[in-house]
Write an enzyme that holds these catalytic residues in place. Sequence first.
Site, PDB file in Angstrom:
ATOM      1  N   GLY A  18       0.759  -1.217  -0.148  1.00 35.07           N
ATOM      2  CA  GLY A  18       0.066   0.010   0.084  1.00 35.07           C
ATOM      3  C   GLY A  18       0.757   1.194  -0.073  1.00 35.07           C
ATOM      4  N   ARG A 142     -16.903   5.631  10.772  1.00 36.31           N
ATOM      5  CA  ARG A 142     -15.901   5.741  10.880  1.00 36.31           C
ATOM      6  C   ARG A 142     -15.347   6.185  12.198  1.00 36.31           C
ATOM      7  NH1 ARG A 142     -16.363   2.576   7.257  1.00 36.31           N
ATOM      8  NH2 ARG A 142     -14.814   2.315   5.325  1.00 36.31           N
ATOM      9  N   TYR A 145     -12.081   5.330  13.809  1.00 38.67           N
ATOM     10  CA  TYR A 145     -10.872   5.880  12.614  1.00 38.67           C
ATOM     11  C   TYR A 145     -10.588   7.342  12.710  1.00 38.67           C
ATOM     12  CZ  TYR A 145      -8.404   6.028   8.338  1.00 38.67           C
ATOM     13  OH  TYR A 145      -7.651   6.282   7.131  1.00 38.67           O
ATOM     14  N   VAL A 178      -7.835   5.915  -1.314  1.00 45.40           N
ATOM     15  CA  VAL A 178      -6.647   5.064  -2.112  1.00 45.40           C
ATOM     16  C   VAL A 178      -6.706   3.795  -2.316  1.00 45.40           C
ATOM     17  CG1 VAL A 178      -4.140   5.169  -2.022  1.00 45.40           C
ATOM     18  CG2 VAL A 178      -5.385   7.176  -1.099  1.00 45.40           C
ATOM     19  N   THR A 180      -5.471   0.350  -2.285  1.00 45.42           N
ATOM     20  CA  THR A 180      -4.442  -0.294  -1.625  1.00 45.42           C
ATOM     21  C   THR A 180      -5.031  -1.723  -1.165  1.00 45.42           C
ATOM     22  OG1 THR A 180      -5.445   0.531   0.576  1.00 45.42           O
ATOM     23  CG2 THR A 180      -3.615   1.865  -0.446  1.00 45.42           C
ATOM     24  N   PRO A 181      -4.223  -2.700  -0.907  1.00 43.50           N
ATOM     25  CA  PRO A 181      -4.434  -4.199  -0.664  1.00 43.50           C
ATOM     26  C   PRO A 181      -5.571  -3.938   0.436  1.00 43.50           C
ATOM     27  CG  PRO A 181      -2.299  -4.188  -1.057  1.00 43.50           C
ATOM     28  CD  PRO A 181      -2.690  -2.548  -0.984  1.00 43.50           C
ATOM     29  N   SER A 182      -5.441  -3.038   1.535  1.00 40.75           N
ATOM     30  CA  SER A 182      -6.333  -3.014   2.482  1.00 40.75           C
ATOM     31  C   SER A 182      -7.795  -2.691   2.316  1.00 40.75           C
ATOM     32  CB  SER A 182      -5.700  -2.241   3.664  1.00 40.75           C
ATOM     33  OG  SER A 182      -5.742  -0.978   3.297  1.00 40.75           O
ATOM     34  N   ARG A 186     -11.569  -4.481   2.364  1.00 36.70           N
ATOM     35  CA  ARG A 186     -12.545  -4.069   3.079  1.00 36.70           C
ATOM     36  C   ARG A 186     -13.913  -3.969   1.944  1.00 36.70           C
ATOM     37  NH1 ARG A 186     -11.177   1.479   4.039  1.00 36.70           N
ATOM     38  NH2 ARG A 186      -9.268   1.002   3.743  1.00 36.70           N
ATOM     39  N   ARG A 203     -17.936   8.511  -3.908  1.00 37.84           N
ATOM     40  CA  ARG A 203     -17.715   9.598  -2.945  1.00 37.84           C
ATOM     41  C   ARG A 203     -16.628  10.633  -3.151  1.00 37.84           C
ATOM     42  NH1 ARG A 203     -15.885   6.638   2.584  1.00 37.84           N
ATOM     43  NH2 ARG A 203     -13.766   6.187   2.112  1.00 37.84           N
TER      44      ARG A 203
END
Length: 243
Positions: A18, A142, A145, A178, A180-182, A186, A203
Amino acid sequence: MPGRLLGKTCLVTAAAQGIGRAIAEAFLREGAEVIAIDLQEEPLRTLGATHMAVLDALDEQAVADLQRRFPNVSVLVNCVGRVPTGTVLETDVGLLQQTFAINVVSMHNFISAFLPGMRARRDGSIINIASVVSSVMGAPNRYAYGTTKGAVIGLTLAVARDFITEGIRCNAISPGTVETPSLYERMAAQGDFERARAGFIARQPMGRLGTANEVASVALLLASDEARFMTGANLVIDGGMSL
């Protein structure tokens, strides 16, 4: 120009994939000596970093030992983080504390360990990966987070202000959504990957997701001498998500 980081020793946490990996790769291309840190050994090995260490960012002793191995770090990039979902009513104290530890205490551990050396040399750039979902804006579900990433921005400002006269710069980068693998994990967890992906794109006013390389370009600027008059900044790179 090429070689923008020649002579600099840079440490990047969460460098296996990532955003962290993209930053480490960008730094390597620009001539830096890169120390790549992550809990995942195998993907870390394929990075080709100058040095690597499999390390838990919450292990204070391990971080202190790492500092003794590499005392001359001049650029520290804190990328460790997690993205739990849920509102305040769905977030118990345990989850909030765990998220705070991963997203904030990890940064505290590395800054506390490596800042004294930077201070002694009067040369240091600390770059913290925050998020646009923080004190910049809210996002649905979130709570933990956004709370902890807001704390990252506060941490950044505090460090920047306390050491502004001692050759230390501390800045944050707040990405939007962005690729990314994460993020893919999700999306997959929602049961319909393509529908979830479309929702994330919807969004973003630009109509697309950001890339890890785009975030890495901002980190490269902050690490370089071109940004030596920048400290206490929170650079938002979100495709207009927060507008």
